[in-house]
Design a protein around this motif. Structure first.
Motif, PDB file in Angstrom:
ATOM      1  N   UNK A 136      -6.978  21.506  28.814  1.00  0.00           N
ATOM      2  CA  UNK A 136      -7.185  20.982  30.159  1.00  0.00           C
ATOM      3  C   UNK A 136      -8.001  21.968  30.992  1.00  0.00           C
ATOM      4  N   UNK A 137      -8.804  21.447  31.906  1.00  0.00           N
ATOM      5  CA  UNK A 137      -9.544  22.297  32.840  1.00  0.00           C
ATOM      6  C   UNK A 137      -8.797  22.468  34.153  1.00  0.00           C
ATOM      7  N   UNK A 138      -8.068  21.439  34.536  1.00  0.00           N
ATOM      8  CA  UNK A 138      -7.356  21.430  35.812  1.00  0.00           C
ATOM      9  C   UNK A 138      -6.005  20.766  35.612  1.00  0.00           C
ATOM     10  N   UNK A 139      -4.952  21.432  36.039  1.00  0.00           N
ATOM     11  CA  UNK A 139      -3.596  20.883  35.943  1.00  0.00           C
ATOM     12  C   UNK A 139      -3.031  20.814  37.357  1.00  0.00           C
ATOM     13  N   UNK A 140      -2.613  19.628  37.758  1.00  0.00           N
ATOM     14  CA  UNK A 140      -2.128  19.398  39.115  1.00  0.00           C
ATOM     15  C   UNK A 140      -0.621  19.206  39.102  1.00  0.00           C
ATOM     16  N   UNK A 141       0.060  19.930  39.980  1.00  0.00           N
ATOM     17  CA  UNK A 141       1.469  19.688  40.208  1.00  0.00           C
ATOM     18  C   UNK A 141       1.589  18.536  41.188  1.00  0.00           C
ATOM     19  N   UNK A 221      -4.995  17.111  34.027  1.00  0.00           N
ATOM     20  CA  UNK A 221      -3.636  16.753  33.619  1.00  0.00           C
ATOM     21  C   UNK A 221      -2.749  16.884  34.851  1.00  0.00           C
ATOM     22  N   UNK A 222      -1.795  15.956  35.004  1.00  0.00           N
ATOM     23  CA  UNK A 222      -0.844  16.025  36.110  1.00  0.00           C
ATOM     24  C   UNK A 222       0.575  16.206  35.587  1.00  0.00           C
ATOM     25  N   UNK A 223       1.314  17.094  36.224  1.00  0.00           N
ATOM     26  CA  UNK A 223       2.711  17.345  35.875  1.00  0.00           C
ATOM     27  C   UNK A 223       3.564  17.165  37.127  1.00  0.00           C
ATOM     28  N   UNK A 224       4.650  16.413  37.035  1.00  0.00           N
ATOM     29  CA  UNK A 224       5.489  16.182  38.216  1.00  0.00           C
ATOM     30  C   UNK A 224       6.342  17.401  38.556  1.00  0.00           C
ATOM     31  N   UNK A 225       6.624  17.567  39.840  1.00  0.00           N
ATOM     32  CA  UNK A 225       7.557  18.606  40.276  1.00  0.00           C
ATOM     33  C   UNK A 225       8.216  18.144  41.567  1.00  0.00           C
TER      34      UNK A 225
END
Length: 384
Positions: A136-141, A221-225
């Motif tokens: 991934x280049x960018x991972x968003x919380x 990519x997105x990851x929940x928090x």
């Protein structure tokens, strides 16, 4: 140097350099823009230490000269831990600008951005780093894991405002991320280097700027928090963020043909036209002023309004205070008086041709607007 009993042993310069060379280069730089976060810094460092035992990390606090001594508190922590760094910004304000400076000052191949108020879940950093390692280049919380759930760490008003702002930017800018306004993300440093010259140092939503500027080519990519409640410190958002946010949207919608600062100046100028017309009508209603005198008085009333609103909003990163504000107001009068000559002249000619007073007044006010923007940015709010 080090102490051995009662003796002070000097360390040769080459030895000190050798010891520094033995420290592993950080794999990850965590950028934390701060303003009045002295009470949170130590706890955040502890949280990072617990969250990433297997990652070589550094944390860079970028402080906008907090009056509560945040920079001093961070330096005290850094004295005992080489992974902690501090950038103290003097005479500059703004979350986006601080974040960009921190990312460009990093030494790692990957940078993460998070707030210093402990609302972001530091435990997610290891997973984010893992996604970067996978390609991934960018991972968003993301605070919107299912696309609907409002951030639990916000009050009801800010929940509605966040949902409204997210919907607007996704629709207008065609952004597919569920939470483009998140302040918690991780990105490859090489991507930062490529996009940084195109980003705005104004505003507070750097992730939105990145997504709107680089719409293709980034593997996201997105990851929940869970967005936690603030423990202490001061929010970096204020009453002017709505106008600033809309300015960013307009700037990106026009492909940056219009700068955020110019759009803000235009907002202020539009409100100044209203002030100008109200003052002109009041002056004419008195009956003691002829149109030319009333127009001149209205021009200076609008100038005063525009100066203070521009100082608060458009040039908030160069904001003038105290005696500097008084000097700035006087220079603003001096510069804008040149535009006022054209303002009054054009309005007088139009009014003499039996034009309605409000049309003549508006034409005169617009005449000096372009000159005022260019000149005052150089003279009144010039960079130190």
């Amino acid at each position: 140097m080090r102490l051995a009993g009662s003796e002070v042993l000097e360390v040769e310069p080459f030895a000190a350099e050798w010891m520094l060379a033995q420290r592993p280069a950080p794999q990850l730089s965590v950028i934390v823009p701060t303003f009045n976060e002295a009470g949170n810094a130590a706890e955040l460092v502890k949280a990072l230490d617990r969250a990433m035992p297997d990652i070589a990390w550094e944390v860079i606090f970028v402080d906008d000269d907090s009056p509560d001594g945040t920079a001093a508190a961070v330096r005290q922590l850094a004295a005992g831990d080489h992974r902690i760094r501090c950038i103290r910004r003097i005479g500059r304000r703004g979350l986006s600008g601080a974040t960009i400076e921190g990312m460009l000052a990093s030494t790692a191949g990957v940078v993460a951005v998070m707030d210093g108020d402990l609302q972001h879940d530091e435990a997610l950093l290891a997973r984010m780093f893992g996604e970067i390692a996978k390609g991934a280049d960018l991972v968003i919380g993301t605070r919107y894991a299912d696309g609907q759930t409002p951030p639990s760490g916000l009050n009801a008003l800010r929940q509605k405002g966040s949902a409204w702002a997210t919907a607007i930017c996704k629709r207008l800018l065609k952004i597919r991320a569920t939470d483009p306004l998140s302040g918690f993300f991780m990105i490859r440093r090489e991507a930062v280097d490529a996009i940084a010259p195109k980003l705005s140092t104004q505003g507070f939503k750097i992730l939105l700027d990145i997504l709107a500027t680089q719409k293709t080519g980034l593997r996201v990519v997105e990851l929940p928090f869970e967005f936690r409640a603030r423990r202490s410190g001061q929010s970096k958002l204020d009453e002017l963020v709505v106008i600033e946010y809309l300015s960013l949207i307009l700037a990106k919608a026009t492909g940056d043909a219009l700068s955020i600062r110019f759009i803000l100046f235009a907002f202020v100028g539009a409100s100044g036209v209203v002030v100008h017309l109200l003052a002109l009508k009041a002056g004419l209603a008195l009956g003691a002023l002829v149109f030319t005198s009333a127009q001149a008085a209205a021009s200076y009333a609008a100038m005063t309004w525009n100066f203070f609103l521009n100082n608060q909003l458009t040039y908030r990163d160069r904001r003038l205070k105290g005696l500097g504000a008084l000097k700035g107001l006087l220079s603003f009068y001096a510069v804008c008086s040149v535009g006022t000559l054209a303002n009054v002249g054009v309005a007088h000619l139009m009014y003499g041709d039996q034009t309605n007073w409000w049309i003549a007044g508006t034409a005169g006010a617009l005449m000096g607007a372009v000159f005022n923007y260019a000149a005052t940015s150089i003279v009144t709010w010039r960079r130190a």
